[in-house]
Design a protein around this motif. Structure first.
Motif, PDB file in Angstrom:
ATOM      1  N   LYS A  98       0.818  -1.208   0.000  1.00 53.92           N
ATOM      2  CA  LYS A  98       0.000   0.000   0.000  1.00 53.92           C
ATOM      3  C   LYS A  98       0.854   1.261   0.000  1.00 53.92           C
ATOM      4  O   LYS A  98       0.340   2.354  -0.161  1.00 53.92           O
ATOM      5  N   THR A  99       2.163   1.093   0.190  1.00 52.94           N
ATOM      6  CA  THR A  99       3.092   2.211   0.185  1.00 52.94           C
ATOM      7  C   THR A  99       3.808   2.227  -1.163  1.00 52.94           C
ATOM      8  O   THR A  99       4.422   1.230  -1.540  1.00 52.94           O
ATOM      9  N   LYS A 100       3.732   3.327  -1.884  1.00 52.85           N
ATOM     10  CA  LYS A 100       4.451   3.422  -3.152  1.00 52.85           C
ATOM     11  C   LYS A 100       5.939   3.436  -2.840  1.00 52.85           C
ATOM     12  O   LYS A 100       6.408   4.265  -2.056  1.00 52.85           O
ATOM     13  N   VAL A 101       6.659   2.496  -3.437  1.00 50.54           N
ATOM     14  CA  VAL A 101       8.058   2.315  -3.080  1.00 50.54           C
ATOM     15  C   VAL A 101       8.903   2.089  -4.334  1.00 50.54           C
ATOM     16  O   VAL A 101       8.453   1.459  -5.295  1.00 50.54           O
ATOM     17  N   TYR A 102      10.109   2.622  -4.310  1.00 47.76           N
ATOM     18  CA  TYR A 102      11.092   2.393  -5.375  1.00 47.76           C
ATOM     19  C   TYR A 102      11.821   1.106  -5.024  1.00 47.76           C
ATOM     20  O   TYR A 102      12.689   1.088  -4.153  1.00 47.76           O
ATOM     21  N   HIS A 103      11.411   0.019  -5.677  1.00 45.38           N
ATOM     22  CA  HIS A 103      11.942  -1.306  -5.316  1.00 45.38           C
ATOM     23  C   HIS A 103      11.897  -2.208  -6.548  1.00 45.38           C
ATOM     24  O   HIS A 103      10.893  -2.206  -7.271  1.00 45.38           O
ATOM     25  N   PRO A 104      12.937  -2.989  -6.791  1.00 47.27           N
ATOM     26  CA  PRO A 104      12.925  -3.852  -7.978  1.00 47.27           C
ATOM     27  C   PRO A 104      11.868  -4.955  -7.937  1.00 47.27           C
ATOM     28  O   PRO A 104      11.428  -5.423  -8.991  1.00 47.27           O
ATOM     29  N   ASN A 105      11.428  -5.358  -6.761  1.00 45.53           N
ATOM     30  CA  ASN A 105      10.493  -6.480  -6.640  1.00 45.53           C
ATOM     31  C   ASN A 105       9.072  -6.060  -6.286  1.00 45.53           C
ATOM     32  O   ASN A 105       8.223  -6.902  -6.023  1.00 45.53           O
ATOM     33  N   ILE A 106       8.817  -4.751  -6.295  1.00 47.55           N
ATOM     34  CA  ILE A 106       7.479  -4.215  -6.027  1.00 47.55           C
ATOM     35  C   ILE A 106       7.210  -3.145  -7.077  1.00 47.55           C
ATOM     36  O   ILE A 106       7.982  -2.187  -7.184  1.00 47.55           O
ATOM     37  N   ASP A 107       6.149  -3.322  -7.856  1.00 45.41           N
ATOM     38  CA  ASP A 107       5.888  -2.326  -8.892  1.00 45.41           C
ATOM     39  C   ASP A 107       5.138  -1.129  -8.307  1.00 45.41           C
ATOM     40  O   ASP A 107       4.761  -1.114  -7.125  1.00 45.41           O
ATOM     41  N   LEU A 108       4.928  -0.125  -9.135  1.00 46.61           N
ATOM     42  CA  LEU A 108       4.332   1.123  -8.667  1.00 46.61           C
ATOM     43  C   LEU A 108       2.849   0.989  -8.324  1.00 46.61           C
ATOM     44  O   LEU A 108       2.278   1.863  -7.686  1.00 46.61           O
ATOM     45  N   GLU A 109       2.223  -0.127  -8.706  1.00 42.69           N
ATOM     46  CA  GLU A 109       0.828  -0.395  -8.338  1.00 42.69           C
ATOM     47  C   GLU A 109       0.728  -1.219  -7.063  1.00 42.69           C
ATOM     48  O   GLU A 109      -0.362  -1.548  -6.618  1.00 42.69           O
ATOM     49  N   GLY A 110       1.858  -1.621  -6.502  1.00 45.03           N
ATOM     50  CA  GLY A 110       1.851  -2.367  -5.251  1.00 45.03           C
ATOM     51  C   GLY A 110       1.914  -3.872  -5.404  1.00 45.03           C
ATOM     52  O   GLY A 110       1.850  -4.600  -4.410  1.00 45.03           O
ATOM     53  N   ASN A 111       2.022  -4.363  -6.628  1.00 45.16           N
ATOM     54  CA  ASN A 111       2.167  -5.815  -6.831  1.00 45.16           C
ATOM     55  C   ASN A 111       3.541  -6.256  -6.323  1.00 45.16           C
ATOM     56  O   ASN A 111       4.529  -5.546  -6.500  1.00 45.16           O
TER      57      ASN A 111
END
Length: 184
Positions: A98-111
């Motif tokens: 639910k937190t928008k995060v800059y992460h290789p394994n979490i997309d910008l929609e939260g998947n």
């Protein structure tokens, strides 16, 4: 004999009326029973916290907050929603960040890209396993199995830039054209 039948009918009717007034609990699904067991055995890492937005009576929907205390995401606060299917544990929970995060394994929609939430799910796994897996994503992001390819490429090619981008995003700023709300 007729009086005995009438008496039994009245007793049955009276019991049904009381049951309607008292509101006997509905029968739990196998998924609800298993979640109850998982919750009773839950051993969260010190960096995690669980909340029940719909109240503690709804164990099929809850949130986990992760506050990493090391590496790139140290000091951030990341919330994940869990939706458990009635056929759990035969299918994994639906987990979204639910937190928008800059992460290789979490997309910008939260998947979330976590193998145990997809092809490696087995009914012997539990909520605790998932929480530890999510927690591990923040201590060891994996550029080899990305959902956010831009973040993955930066992590692989320039870890110092990746760290700067994570800090910028967590502080509430832009990475490229994407804005991230403050999560520290």
């Amino acid at each position: 004999m007729i009086n005995l039948i009438r008496l039994k009918d009245k007793q049955k009717e009276s019991a049904e009326t009381r049951a309607g007034r008292v509101g006997f609990a509905k029968k739990q699904t196998a998924g609800e029973l298993r979640v109850h067991k998982d919750m009773s055995e839950l051993n969260l890492p010190k960096t995690c916290k669980i909340t029940f937005p719909n109240g503690k009576d709804d164990l099929m929907h809850f949130e986990i907050s992760i506050r990493p205390d090391e590496r790139y995401y140290r000091g951030g606060n990341f919330r994940f929603s869990f939706k458990i299917s009635p056929v759990y544990p035969y299918e994994p929970p639906k987990v979204k960040c639910k937190t928008k995060v800059y992460h290789p394994n979490i997309d910008l929609e939260g998947n979330v890209c976590l193998n145990i939430l997809r092809e490696d799910w087995k009914p012997v796994l539990n909520i605790n396993t998932i929480v530890y897996g999510l927690s591990h994503l923040f201590t060891g992001p994996n550029h080899e199995d990305p959902l956010n390819h831009d973040a993955s490429d930066v992590l692989r090619d320039d870890p110092k830039l990746f760290q700067a981008n994570v800090r910028e995003a967590m502080a509430g700023g832009h990475v490229g054209k994407t804005y991230f709300a403050r999560c520290m």
